[in-house]
Design an enzyme around this catalytic site. Structure first.
Site, mmCIF file in Angstrom:
data_model
loop_
_atom_site.group_PDB
_atom_site.id
_atom_site.type_symbol
_atom_site.label_atom_id
_atom_site.label_comp_id
_atom_site.label_asym_id
_atom_site.label_seq_id
_atom_site.Cartn_x
_atom_site.Cartn_y
_atom_site.Cartn_z
ATOM 1 N N PRO A 115 0.853 -1.191 0.000
ATOM 2 C CA PRO A 115 0.000 0.000 0.000
ATOM 3 C C PRO A 115 0.888 1.239 0.000
ATOM 4 O O PRO A 115 1.829 1.330 0.781
ATOM 5 C CB PRO A 115 -0.792 -0.118 1.308
ATOM 6 N N MET A 116 0.605 2.191 -0.882
ATOM 7 C CA MET A 116 1.371 3.446 -0.907
ATOM 8 C C MET A 116 0.392 4.591 -1.117
ATOM 9 O O MET A 116 -0.269 4.676 -2.164
ATOM 10 C CB MET A 116 2.420 3.421 -2.028
ATOM 11 N N ALA A 117 0.333 5.455 -0.109
ATOM 12 C CA ALA A 117 -0.584 6.596 -0.163
ATOM 13 C C ALA A 117 -0.259 7.454 -1.372
ATOM 14 O O ALA A 117 0.909 7.733 -1.650
ATOM 15 C CB ALA A 117 -0.449 7.414 1.114
ATOM 16 N N CYS B 147 3.547 2.988 9.896
ATOM 17 C CA CYS B 147 3.727 4.385 9.495
ATOM 18 C C CYS B 147 4.715 5.106 10.430
ATOM 19 O O CYS B 147 4.524 5.114 11.641
ATOM 20 C CB CYS B 147 2.371 5.082 9.513
ATOM 21 N N ASN C 49 9.327 -7.435 3.403
ATOM 22 C CA ASN C 49 9.207 -6.147 2.711
ATOM 23 C C ASN C 49 10.437 -5.285 2.996
ATOM 24 O O ASN C 49 10.934 -5.244 4.112
ATOM 25 C CB ASN C 49 7.920 -5.454 3.211
ATOM 26 N N GLY C 50 10.880 -4.625 1.952
ATOM 27 C CA GLY C 50 11.980 -3.675 2.089
ATOM 28 C C GLY C 50 13.061 -3.910 1.061
ATOM 29 O O GLY C 50 13.725 -4.945 1.076
ATOM 30 N N ASP C 51 13.198 -2.942 0.130
ATOM 31 C CA ASP C 51 14.315 -2.914 -0.808
ATOM 32 C C ASP C 51 14.270 -3.997 -1.883
ATOM 33 O O ASP C 51 15.322 -4.478 -2.313
ATOM 34 C CB ASP C 51 15.661 -3.006 -0.064
ATOM 35 N N ARG D 116 8.449 0.725 -3.453
ATOM 36 C CA ARG D 116 9.092 1.705 -4.319
ATOM 37 C C ARG D 116 9.635 1.105 -5.618
ATOM 38 O O ARG D 116 9.744 1.792 -6.627
ATOM 39 C CB ARG D 116 10.219 2.401 -3.542
HETATM 40 C C1 LIG Z 1 4.880 7.017 -1.214
HETATM 41 C C2 LIG Z 1 4.730 5.936 -0.184
HETATM 42 C C3 LIG Z 1 3.538 5.804 0.508
HETATM 43 C C4 LIG Z 1 3.370 4.788 1.459
HETATM 44 N N1 LIG Z 1 2.164 4.635 2.079
HETATM 45 C C5 LIG Z 1 1.964 3.569 2.914
HETATM 46 C C6 LIG Z 1 0.682 3.298 3.493
HETATM 47 O O1 LIG Z 1 -0.283 4.020 3.277
HETATM 48 N N2 LIG Z 1 0.574 2.215 4.301
HETATM 49 C C7 LIG Z 1 1.632 1.392 4.576
HETATM 50 O O2 LIG Z 1 1.480 0.416 5.321
HETATM 51 N N3 LIG Z 1 2.852 1.636 4.061
HETATM 52 C C8 LIG Z 1 3.028 2.678 3.223
HETATM 53 N N4 LIG Z 1 4.249 2.867 2.644
HETATM 54 C C9 LIG Z 1 5.332 1.914 2.928
HETATM 55 C C10 LIG Z 1 5.358 0.800 1.871
HETATM 56 O O3 LIG Z 1 4.148 0.065 1.923
HETATM 57 C C11 LIG Z 1 6.541 -0.142 2.107
HETATM 58 O O4 LIG Z 1 6.392 -0.741 3.366
HETATM 59 C C12 LIG Z 1 7.880 0.589 2.082
HETATM 60 O O5 LIG Z 1 7.955 1.461 0.963
HETATM 61 C C13 LIG Z 1 9.053 -0.392 2.033
HETATM 62 O O6 LIG Z 1 8.982 -1.202 0.908
HETATM 63 P P1 LIG Z 1 9.914 -0.931 -0.400
HETATM 64 O O7 LIG Z 1 11.344 -0.950 0.046
HETATM 65 O O8 LIG Z 1 9.547 -2.045 -1.338
HETATM 66 O O9 LIG Z 1 9.520 0.421 -0.899
HETATM 67 C C14 LIG Z 1 4.442 3.905 1.735
HETATM 68 C C15 LIG Z 1 5.646 4.050 1.042
HETATM 69 C C16 LIG Z 1 5.806 5.033 0.098
HETATM 70 C C17 LIG Z 1 7.106 5.141 -0.646
#
Ligand SMILES: Cc1cc2nc3c(=O)[nH]c(=O)nc-3n(C[C@H](O)[C@H](O)[C@H](O)COP(=O)(O)O)c2cc1C
Length: 394
Positions: A41-43, A126, A229-231, A254
Site C-alpha cells: 500500500p502506498m498513499a 507508518c 518487505n523492504g528494498d 518503491r
Molecule cells: C509514497 C509511499 C507511501 C506509502 N504509504 C503507505 C501506506 O499508506 N501504508 C503502509 O502500510 N505503508 C506505506 N508505505 C510503505 C510501503 O508500503 C513499504 O512498506 C515501504 O515502501 C518499504 O517497501 P519498499 O522498500 O519495497 O519500498 C508507503 C511508502 C511510500 C514510498
C-alpha cells in the site's frame, strides 16, 4: 471457498523454458494467488488506476491506499471515494488504519456489511511524525495490550474476511517490537504478517535488515505466511529475499514506481521462467501513457493527468531525455499533449543500467517523536488521544 487468481496478462514475450516454481501459492485466508507477491500500500500511488496497470503485468495481491477507520465510521465522503475497486479486482485488499479498538471493529464490520473489500490489512508501520507523535502507526505495537485489542476487535468485526498485519521492526534499535507483535497478532486472529524490515527511526534510509524477516519466519507458526518487505527493486532481489529469509511472499513498494512491469518479472521469476527482456523507451512510453489513461478514467481527466506527473521522473529514470522535455512532461496537460511529448522520444533507446537499483523516497533517519511517557508502560491500554487522524501513510 478457494479463489485462485491467475495471471492477469503477460504483455511481453517470456521464454517458455519452465523450471520449478520457487514458492507455493500465497494463501491469505480463502484466497490463493500463484505468484507470492503483494503490491505494498502506498498513499497517493496505489489507487485503482495504478493497481490495474500493475495487475495487467502480473499476478499478486494489490492493496489499495490506506483507509482510516475513523473516515469509514464517520462516513466521510472522501474516504468512501478512495474505496474503489475494479469489477474484476479479486481479492479486493483494503488497508485500514486506526488506533481505537472500537472504531476499528466498527470499520471492519462496515467493510463486511457494505461489502467494501475482501481482505483487510492493518497498518502498524507508518513512521510519519504527525502519526507517531500521537502513538499511531509504528509507535503502537509497543503498547502490546492495546495492539492486541485492536487486532482482535478488527478480526472480530471482519467476520470471515481475512485480516493481515503490516509492521516495522520497531520504534528504534532500543525498542524492537516485531516478534512480540507478530505473535500477538497471530493469536488475535491475523492470518499473515508482513514486515518492513526497518525501524521507524530509519524511515526509508539505509538498508532493510532482512535477517529480521528470517527471525520472524522462525518465530511465527509455519501455517501463518510471513511476508518480507523492504528494498526489493528487481525480481532477483525478491528471489534473494526468499532464499535468505524463508519468507512466504514479498511485498513490493518503491521498486514498482515507474516500473509496473516489475510484476511481470516477479511472476516469471517465481514461476521459474526466464525474465522478459527489459522494455525499450518506446515500451516505457506506452506504459506511461496507459498509466495516464487509467488515472484519467478513474479520477477524471483534470486530476488524472496531474496525478501522472509525479510518475514521469520514475519512468524516465536513467534514459537520455533532455531537461527541457522532462520539464514539459512534468507539466503535461492532457493525453493529447502527452502523446505529442512522448513522440519526441527515441523509441529504440534500450533500457538503461542506471534505472536499476533503489528508487523512490529514501530520506534520512531521525528520532521518532512519541507522546510523553509513551515508553513507560507497554501494558497501558489507554487509547492515544487524537491519533485516529486522517493522514497519508508510510
Ligand atoms: C509514497 C509511499 C507511501 C506509502 N504509504 C503507505 C501506506 O499508506 N501504508 C503502509 O502500510 N505503508 C506505506 N508505505 C510503505 C510501503 O508500503 C513499504 O512498506 C515501504 O515502501 C518499504 O517497501 P519498499 O522498500 O519495497 O519500498 C508507503 C511508502 C511510500 C514510498
Amino acid at each position: 471457498m478457494t479463489i485462485v487468481q491467475g495471471r492477469v496478462r503477460d504483455q511481453r514475450t517470456a521464454t517458455p523454458a519452465r523450471r520449478e516454481r520457487v514458492l507455493p501459492p500465497l494463501r491469505i485466508g480463502p484466497f490463493e494467488v500463484d505468484t507470492p507477491v503483494v503490491l505494498a500500500p502506498m498513499a497517493g500511488i496505489t489507487n485503482p488506476g495504478f493497481r490495474r496497470l500493475c495487475r495487467e503485468q502480473g499476478a499478486g495481491y494489490y492493496v489499495c491506499e490506506m483507509i482510516t477507520a475513523r473516515g469509514l465510521v464517520e462516513k466521510n465522503p472522501l474516504t468512501f471515494r478512495m474505496i474503489a475497486f475494479d469489477a474484476d479486482e479479486r481479492p479486493r485488499s483494503m488497508q485500514l488504519y486506526g488506533v481505537d479498538p472500537e472504531s476499528m471493529r466498527r470499520a471492519a464490520r462496515m467493510v463486511v456489511e457494505r461489502d467494501l473489500a475482501d481482505h483487510i490489512d492493518m497498518n502498524f508501520g507508518c513512521p510519519v511524525p504527525k502519526v507517531t507523535r500521537r502513538g499511531g502507526g509504528a509507535a503502537l505495537p509497543f503498547k502490546r495490550k492495546l495492539f492486541e485489542r485492536i487486532v482482535r476487535e478488527t478480526v472480530e468485526g471482519a467476520g470471515d474476511r481475512p485480516v493481515t498485519v503490516k509492521m516495522r521492526i520497531g520504534i528504534d534499535d532500543d525498542h524492537h517490537t516485531y516478534l512480540d507483535a507478530a505473535r500477538i497478532a497471530v493469536d488475535a486472529g491475523a492470518v499473515a504478517v508482513a514486515l518492513h524490515a526497518r525501524t521507524a527511526s530509519q524511515r526509508y534510509s539505509g538498508a532493510a535488515d532482512w535477517s529480521a524477516i528470517a527471525r520472524l519466519r522462525e518465530a511465527v507458526p509455519s501455517h501463518v505466511p510471513v511476508l518480507g518487505n523492504g528494498d526489493i527493486f528487481s525480481a532477483q532481489d525478491a528471489l534473494d529475499m526468499v532464499a535468505r529469509t524463508g519468507c512466504d511472499g514479498v511485498v513490493v513498494g518503491r521498486g514498482c514506481l515507474g516500473r509496473p512491469w516489475l510484476f511481470g518479472d516477479l511472476e516469471a521469476a517465481f514461476a521459474g521462467r526466464e525474465l522478459p527482456a527489459p522494455p525499450d523507451l518506446g515500451q516505457v512510453a506506452s506504459t506511461l501513457r496507459r498509466h495516464a489513461v487509467l488515472l484519467c478514467e478513474h479520477m477524471g481527466d483534470h486530476k488524472g493527468i496531474r496525478d501522472v506527473r509525479k510518475h514521469i521522473a520514475w519512468y524516465l529514470k536513467g534514459f537520455p531525455v533532455g531537461p527541457e522535455l522532462r520539464r514539459s512532461l512534468g507539466m503535461v496537460e492532457s493525453i493529447d499533449h502527452l502523446d505529442e511529448l512522448l513522440s519526441e522520444l527515441d523509441p529504440h533507446e534500450p533500457f538503461p543500467a542506471e534505472a536499476d537499483g533503489p528508487r523512490g523516497r529514501q530520506g534520512s533517519p531521525g528520532r521518532v517523536v512519541l507522546p510523553e511517557h509513551w515508553l513507560d508502560d507497554p501494558d497501558d491500554l489507554a487509547v492515544p488521544f487524537g491519533a485516529d487522524v486522517e493522514h497519508s501513510g508510510g
